[in-house]
Structures are given as structure tokens and as C-alpha cells.
Motif scaffolding. Structure first.
Motif, PDB file in Angstrom:
ATOM      1  N   TRP A 192      38.560   7.419 -60.569  1.00 57.64           N
ATOM      2  CA  TRP A 192      39.537   8.154 -61.368  1.00 57.64           C
ATOM      3  C   TRP A 192      40.545   8.871 -60.461  1.00 57.64           C
ATOM      4  CZ3 TRP A 192      41.490   7.788 -65.876  1.00 57.64           C
ATOM      5  CH2 TRP A 192      42.269   8.829 -66.387  1.00 57.64           C
ATOM      6  N   ASN A 226      44.589   8.151 -60.199  1.00 66.21           N
ATOM      7  CA  ASN A 226      45.570   9.206 -60.418  1.00 66.21           C
ATOM      8  C   ASN A 226      46.593   9.258 -59.297  1.00 66.21           C
ATOM      9  OD1 ASN A 226      45.337  11.186 -62.787  1.00 66.21           O
ATOM     10  ND2 ASN A 226      43.234  10.623 -62.310  1.00 66.21           N
ATOM     11  N   LYS A 227      46.173   8.980 -58.094  1.00 65.59           N
ATOM     12  CA  LYS A 227      47.084   9.006 -56.955  1.00 65.59           C
ATOM     13  C   LYS A 227      47.922   7.735 -56.857  1.00 65.59           C
ATOM     14  CE  LYS A 227      44.149  11.949 -54.126  1.00 65.59           C
ATOM     15  NZ  LYS A 227      43.301  12.025 -52.934  1.00 65.59           N
ATOM     16  N   PHE A 233      48.401   5.242 -59.559  1.00 60.44           N
ATOM     17  CA  PHE A 233      48.524   4.588 -60.861  1.00 60.44           C
ATOM     18  C   PHE A 233      49.739   3.666 -60.952  1.00 60.44           C
ATOM     19  CE2 PHE A 233      49.362   4.144 -65.362  1.00 60.44           C
ATOM     20  CZ  PHE A 233      48.091   3.944 -65.857  1.00 60.44           C
TER      21      PHE A 233
END
Length: 86
Positions: free
Chosen positions: A37, A41-42, A44
Motif C-alpha cells: 500500500w 501511494n508513492k 501510483f
């Protein structure tokens, strides 16, 4: 995600949609590794260009849309799909 999950567990009078205190944390329920996850997030926007979700769901959507190829499907399978049953 954890903040949303935590917020959903706070009960207030008249609040709809509270998350039951007995449910496991959101990433556990979604079967997503917290490290995956954070990576997503870093990264995407560089990993996904169109559809995102569990691999089987993305494949089904591609079929329904008549797409023969979907950028990022391997990352969907790697990071967002439940682990294979052993």
C-alpha cells in the motif's frame, strides 16, 4: 486508509455507516500488505494508467470493455489481489 478506518469506527449519535469495532483493520480486510500500500501511494501514477483493482476484477472489466490489454494488470495482481490459496 488507516485514518479513514479509524474515523469510521468512532461512534457518534446519529452517525450512519460506522465500522463495527470487531472488524479487522481495513488493509487486513482488503488483504493488502501494508508495504504494498505504501509503495502504491508513492508510485501510483507511474504504475497505473487506466483501470485499478484486484487482478480478476480488472480482467473482467477489460473483457467487458473489449480491451485486450490493460497497462498495470501485473501490478494489480501483485499488489491488490488476495494471495493465492495454498
Amino acid at each position: 486508509m488507516e485514518l479513514v478506518d479509524w474515523s469510521g469506527r468512532i461512534l457518534r449519535e446519529g452517525k450512519r455507516g460506522a465500522i463495527d469495532q470487531h472488524l479487522p483493520p481495513i488493509l487486513d480486510r482488503l488483504q493488502i500488505d501494508p508495504r504494498h500500500w505504501l509503495y502504491l501511494n508513492k508510485n501510483f501514477e507511474s504504475r497505473f494508467k487506466s483501470l485499478v483493482g484486484a487482478g480478476h476484477s480488472v480482467r473482467t472489466a477489460c473483457e467487458q470493455l473489449g480491451k485486450r490489454w490493460c497497462h498495470g494488470i501485473r501490478d494489480c495482481e501483485r499488489y491488490l489481489s488476495p494471495p493465492a490459496a495454498s
